[in-house]
Design a protein around this motif. Structure first.
Motif, PDB file in Angstrom:
ATOM      1  N   THR A 243      42.698  43.819  17.817  1.00  0.00           N
ATOM      2  CA  THR A 243      44.107  44.170  18.031  1.00  0.00           C
ATOM      3  C   THR A 243      44.263  45.328  19.007  1.00  0.00           C
ATOM      4  O   THR A 243      45.345  45.531  19.566  1.00  0.00           O
ATOM      5  CB  THR A 243      44.772  44.536  16.694  1.00  0.00           C
ATOM      6  OG1 THR A 243      43.948  45.485  16.000  1.00  0.00           O
ATOM      7  CG2 THR A 243      44.958  43.299  15.833  1.00  0.00           C
ATOM      8  N   ASN A 244      43.202  46.105  19.218  1.00  0.00           N
ATOM      9  CA  ASN A 244      43.247  47.179  20.215  1.00  0.00           C
ATOM     10  C   ASN A 244      42.862  46.684  21.608  1.00  0.00           C
ATOM     11  O   ASN A 244      43.158  47.352  22.605  1.00  0.00           O
ATOM     12  CB  ASN A 244      42.295  48.319  19.820  1.00  0.00           C
ATOM     13  CG  ASN A 244      42.800  49.090  18.617  1.00  0.00           C
ATOM     14  OD1 ASN A 244      44.009  49.190  18.414  1.00  0.00           O
ATOM     15  ND2 ASN A 244      41.896  49.620  17.816  1.00  0.00           N
ATOM     16  N   ARG A 245      42.207  45.543  21.666  1.00  0.00           N
ATOM     17  CA  ARG A 245      41.763  45.026  22.962  1.00  0.00           C
ATOM     18  C   ARG A 245      42.745  44.034  23.568  1.00  0.00           C
ATOM     19  O   ARG A 245      42.903  43.990  24.784  1.00  0.00           O
ATOM     20  CB  ARG A 245      40.378  44.381  22.821  1.00  0.00           C
ATOM     21  CG  ARG A 245      39.310  45.358  22.355  1.00  0.00           C
ATOM     22  CD  ARG A 245      37.924  44.800  22.580  1.00  0.00           C
ATOM     23  NE  ARG A 245      37.608  44.683  23.998  1.00  0.00           N
ATOM     24  CZ  ARG A 245      36.536  44.048  24.475  1.00  0.00           C
ATOM     25  NH1 ARG A 245      35.708  43.454  23.634  1.00  0.00           N
ATOM     26  NH2 ARG A 245      36.315  43.992  25.767  1.00  0.00           N
ATOM     27  N   VAL A 246      43.383  43.223  22.720  1.00  0.00           N
ATOM     28  CA  VAL A 246      44.368  42.266  23.234  1.00  0.00           C
ATOM     29  C   VAL A 246      45.628  42.345  22.384  1.00  0.00           C
ATOM     30  O   VAL A 246      45.569  42.351  21.155  1.00  0.00           O
ATOM     31  CB  VAL A 246      43.816  40.817  23.236  1.00  0.00           C
ATOM     32  CG1 VAL A 246      42.685  40.671  24.217  1.00  0.00           C
ATOM     33  CG2 VAL A 246      43.353  40.382  21.849  1.00  0.00           C
ATOM     34  N   SER A 247      46.771  42.452  23.046  1.00  0.00           N
ATOM     35  CA  SER A 247      48.055  42.494  22.359  1.00  0.00           C
ATOM     36  C   SER A 247      49.119  41.990  23.316  1.00  0.00           C
ATOM     37  O   SER A 247      48.853  41.722  24.490  1.00  0.00           O
ATOM     38  CB  SER A 247      48.379  43.921  21.902  1.00  0.00           C
ATOM     39  OG  SER A 247      48.694  44.735  23.023  1.00  0.00           O
ATOM     40  N   LYS A 248      50.348  41.889  22.829  1.00  0.00           N
ATOM     41  CA  LYS A 248      51.440  41.390  23.665  1.00  0.00           C
ATOM     42  C   LYS A 248      51.734  42.331  24.826  1.00  0.00           C
ATOM     43  O   LYS A 248      52.344  41.928  25.819  1.00  0.00           O
ATOM     44  CB  LYS A 248      52.699  41.194  22.815  1.00  0.00           C
ATOM     45  CG  LYS A 248      53.239  42.481  22.209  1.00  0.00           C
ATOM     46  CD  LYS A 248      54.516  42.233  21.423  1.00  0.00           C
ATOM     47  CE  LYS A 248      55.074  43.542  20.863  1.00  0.00           C
ATOM     48  NZ  LYS A 248      56.339  43.344  20.150  1.00  0.00           N
ATOM     49  N   ASP A 249      51.309  43.598  24.731  1.00  0.00           N
ATOM     50  CA  ASP A 249      51.570  44.571  25.786  1.00  0.00           C
ATOM     51  C   ASP A 249      50.428  44.669  26.801  1.00  0.00           C
ATOM     52  O   ASP A 249      50.545  45.391  27.790  1.00  0.00           O
ATOM     53  CB  ASP A 249      51.812  45.959  25.172  1.00  0.00           C
ATOM     54  CG  ASP A 249      53.024  45.970  24.246  1.00  0.00           C
ATOM     55  OD1 ASP A 249      54.025  45.308  24.596  1.00  0.00           O
ATOM     56  OD2 ASP A 249      52.956  46.619  23.190  1.00  0.00           O
ATOM     57  N   THR A 250      49.334  43.958  26.554  1.00  0.00           N
ATOM     58  CA  THR A 250      48.198  44.007  27.477  1.00  0.00           C
ATOM     59  C   THR A 250      48.541  43.284  28.775  1.00  0.00           C
ATOM     60  O   THR A 250      49.188  42.243  28.765  1.00  0.00           O
ATOM     61  CB  THR A 250      46.958  43.344  26.837  1.00  0.00           C
ATOM     62  OG1 THR A 250      46.700  43.956  25.570  1.00  0.00           O
ATOM     63  CG2 THR A 250      45.728  43.518  27.725  1.00  0.00           C
ATOM     64  N   GLU A 251      48.129  43.846  29.910  1.00  0.00           N
ATOM     65  CA  GLU A 251      48.407  43.233  31.208  1.00  0.00           C
ATOM     66  C   GLU A 251      47.790  41.837  31.270  1.00  0.00           C
ATOM     67  O   GLU A 251      46.718  41.592  30.713  1.00  0.00           O
ATOM     68  CB  GLU A 251      47.844  44.094  32.339  1.00  0.00           C
ATOM     69  CG  GLU A 251      48.586  45.402  32.541  1.00  0.00           C
ATOM     70  CD  GLU A 251      48.085  46.150  33.770  1.00  0.00           C
ATOM     71  OE1 GLU A 251      47.123  45.666  34.410  1.00  0.00           O
ATOM     72  OE2 GLU A 251      48.652  47.201  34.093  1.00  0.00           O
ATOM     73  N   HIS A 252      48.486  40.933  32.009  1.00  0.00           N
ATOM     74  CA  HIS A 252      48.046  39.541  32.061  1.00  0.00           C
ATOM     75  C   HIS A 252      46.644  39.415  32.657  1.00  0.00           C
ATOM     76  O   HIS A 252      45.828  38.614  32.188  1.00  0.00           O
ATOM     77  CB  HIS A 252      49.036  38.700  32.869  1.00  0.00           C
ATOM     78  CG  HIS A 252      48.823  37.223  32.720  1.00  0.00           C
ATOM     79  ND1 HIS A 252      48.254  36.448  33.697  1.00  0.00           N
ATOM     80  CD2 HIS A 252      49.076  36.381  31.675  1.00  0.00           C
ATOM     81  CE1 HIS A 252      48.189  35.202  33.273  1.00  0.00           C
ATOM     82  NE2 HIS A 252      48.679  35.133  32.059  1.00  0.00           N
ATOM     83  N   ALA A 253      46.333  40.207  33.687  1.00  0.00           N
ATOM     84  CA  ALA A 253      44.997  40.142  34.293  1.00  0.00           C
ATOM     85  C   ALA A 253      43.926  40.531  33.279  1.00  0.00           C
ATOM     86  O   ALA A 253      42.844  39.926  33.239  1.00  0.00           O
ATOM     87  CB  ALA A 253      44.927  41.050  35.517  1.00  0.00           C
ATOM     88  N   THR A 254      44.226  41.537  32.451  1.00  0.00           N
ATOM     89  CA  THR A 254      43.265  41.952  31.423  1.00  0.00           C
ATOM     90  C   THR A 254      43.109  40.870  30.367  1.00  0.00           C
ATOM     91  O   THR A 254      42.000  40.609  29.883  1.00  0.00           O
ATOM     92  CB  THR A 254      43.723  43.266  30.765  1.00  0.00           C
ATOM     93  OG1 THR A 254      43.875  44.275  31.775  1.00  0.00           O
ATOM     94  CG2 THR A 254      42.727  43.743  29.724  1.00  0.00           C
TER      95      THR A 254
END
Length: 575
Positions: A243-254
């Motif tokens: 949940t710290n690595r991927v979330s709805k606020d994570t940039e699309h490229a990431t």
């Protein structure tokens, strides 16, 4: 010491514990000096002296020591008070964290003493997938009144929450979800209190109906009596938690860099599960239409859609390419196999970053023998509608589609027919310019943006037909009633634009050779293709459908990149 003297030189000094504050080891700021030695000492500062220094004189002659000004001392004392408050608060926080860590360690130590074992006196568990609802195999209990089937399930922790001494887990296995309840010692074990999302678990327990008014997948929950986390199957927690690595606020490229983790999300997995259903539906419908599947090569030495988009490589000291389309090979199968299709990868080396372009995509291609152009249009319409019907006949897939695209409606037949010349008139009438900012005219290759504006405004599937020969592939025959245009078609869908491109194929040998000449392509390497016209040719046609574009439309995804497992496009070939 009250009578001690400390020196501050803003130019040559350093705020460091290695400095003594002596004249030859001054501090840089008065604040640091007061913080280090208190405000009762004597502080001397020196500032630059204006005026020229005689050449050859000591640079220190430019400076003179003076007692710190009262205003500067007041500012320094306030700075010290702020730093002391900050340090005290940090110490307080450290003490709180130390106590929390100690309390947590105590709880963990106690939890490690709790050992659970499977109760072998209970009924043997039945292994099921999380979406299994077979009544012949599974009976749901109702609390203590009616006993339910004891089952064994495997899955990953999708969510978890605690409520007093009860632990609720949502388990996921790729087939469905199940709510699991831990009570008593199960909820107090070390593995339970340190449980992290995505941890893989084996759980045994009794299946029961959910209480009235409560909700859970398939209206049931698993009351666990034993669980096990196999060695090496516990997911990372803390800063490395998923949940710290991927979330709805994570940039699309990431998110694309971490595609292997984003695939575990509900939306991503739903799209790929729908994709599986759609691809299966194509196979089912093709079989119903008596079309045979073939598997053409991906390594080729001829082009289909133009040299600018070819991926070229060295093939045992010969030039070769990744295929742009399997069309030419499918045509060679018509005489011996009848109507054929394939679902294979195609590759386009376009330096394009639009949301509907991929360098590698899944291409649904078909070739039909002894047909007319109208037959081709009717086939495409029938194919897509039948595939949608087959896809939506699965209740779970229909649920996923409607969750992803709540406004989805089955397209009405017949699809709208619009000739290229009519589209040009529509764009001019609605003042949508071409790429040069001018009104559209005959011969323009209608750009993606203009095409989408038109399609979205009309808001229904469109067969856009009869494109000018100059902007279409060499193998497309000209319309007998208007030799300026070809018997060609693009199917346009709202929100995406073109998802299908097709045409009749030139079946006359001389006409095909003239087409090669017109586009300056040497026909020699195409001998196997031109031979089809020498040995019993026929009126035939075909098409290519981009599976990712079809899915972007069906699942209302912003980009085709989210409709494949690991997208490949200009600048991206990882992970």
């Amino acid at each position: 010491m009250a009578d001690a003297t400390y020196y501050i030189d803003e130019d040559a000094g350093q705020d460091s514990k290695s400095q003594t504050g002596a004249e030859d080891s001054p501090y840089k700021t008065l604040g640091f000096a007061v913080l280090t030695h208190g405000d009762s000492a004597k502080f001397l500062t020196r500032k630059s002296v204006t005026g020229d220094v005689p050449e050859g004189s000591d640079a220190s002659a430019r400076l003179e020591w003076k007692p710190a000004a009262k205003a500067a001392m007041k500012k320094a004392v306030n700075y010290v008070k702020t730093q002391q408050k900050k340090a005290a608060k940090e110490q307080e926080q450290l003490a709180i964290r130390a106590k929390e860590d100690a309390d947590r360690q105590k709880v963990h130590d106690e939890a490690k003493k709790i050992i659970i074992e499977e109760d072998k006196s209970l009924p043997a568990p039945v292994r099921i997938k999380l979406d299994d609802t077979d009544p012949a195999k599974i009976k749901l209990g109702n609390g203590s009144d009616v006993k339910g089937t004891r089952v064994r399930v495997f899955g990953r922790v999708h969510r978890e929450r605690r409520q007093k001494e009860v632990m609720f887990i949502t388990l996921r296995d790729g087939y469905g979800f199940m709510q699991v309840i831990f009570t008593g010692p199960l909820a107090k074990t070390y593995d339970a209190i340190t449980l992290t999302r995505e941890t893989s678990m084996e759980i045994l327990g009794e299946l029961r109906e959910v209480p009235a008014g409560a909700h859970a997948p398939n209206s049931r929950e698993l009351h666990a009596d034993y669980f096990k986390i196999h060695p090496g199957c516990k997911a990372a927690g803390g800063d490395d938690a998923i949940t710290n690595r991927v979330s709805k606020d994570t940039e699309h490229a990431t998110l694309l860099d971490l595609r292997h983790l984003t695939l575990r999300g509900e939306n991503s997995s739903k799209v790929l599960i729908v994709r599986d259903a759609v691809e299966h539906a194509f196979h089912v419908v093709y079989k119903d239409l008596r079309m045979r599947k073939v598997s053409p090569p991906a390594l080729v030495q001829t082009q289909v859609e133009g040299g600018a988009t070819l991926f070229k490589f060295n093939y045992y000291n010969e030039d070769a390419y990744l295929t742009q389309s399997s069309q030419l090979y499918l045509e060679t199968c018509l005489p011996s196999m009848g109507d054929v299709y394939c679902i294979e990868k195609s590759f386009r080396a376009e330096k394009s970053l639009t949301r509907r372009h991929l360098a590698e995509y899944s291409h649904v291609e078909g070739e039909l023998d002894f047909i007319t152009f109208e037959d081709l249009l009717e086939h495409l319409e029938l194919l897509m509608c039948r595939v949608l019907e087959e896809t939506m006949s699965d209740p779970l897939i229909k649920q996923y589609v409607m969750e992803l695209n709540p406004e989805f409606q089955m397209p009405e037949r017949p699809f709208m027919r619009m000739k290229y010349t009519e589209a040009i008139d529509w764009l001019v009438e609605h003042e949508i310019p071409n790429e040069d900012g001018e009104p559209h005219k005959f011969g323009d290759d209608i750009a993606e943006a203009a095409e989408r504006k038109m399609t979205d405004a009309i808001n229904r599937p469109i067969f856009l037909t009869h494109f000018p020969a100059e902007i279409k592939a060499f193998y497309m025959p000209k319309d007998k009633d208007d030799p300026r245009v070809t018997e060609s078609v693009d199917c346009l869908m709202p929100g995406v634009g073109e998802i299908v491109g097709g045409s009749m194929r030139i079946h006359d040998y001389d006409e095909l050779m003239e087409a090669f000449k017109r586009v300056d392509i040497d026909p020699t390497p195409y001998y196997w293709y031109t031979d089809q016209r020498k040995y019993g040719s026929s009126p035939h046609g075909g098409y290519g459908l981009g599976l990712e574009r079809f899915l972007a439309w069906l699942c209302k995804q912003h980009t085709v990149r989210d409709c494949c497992l690991y997208p490949r496009y200009f600048g991206r070939c990882k992970p």
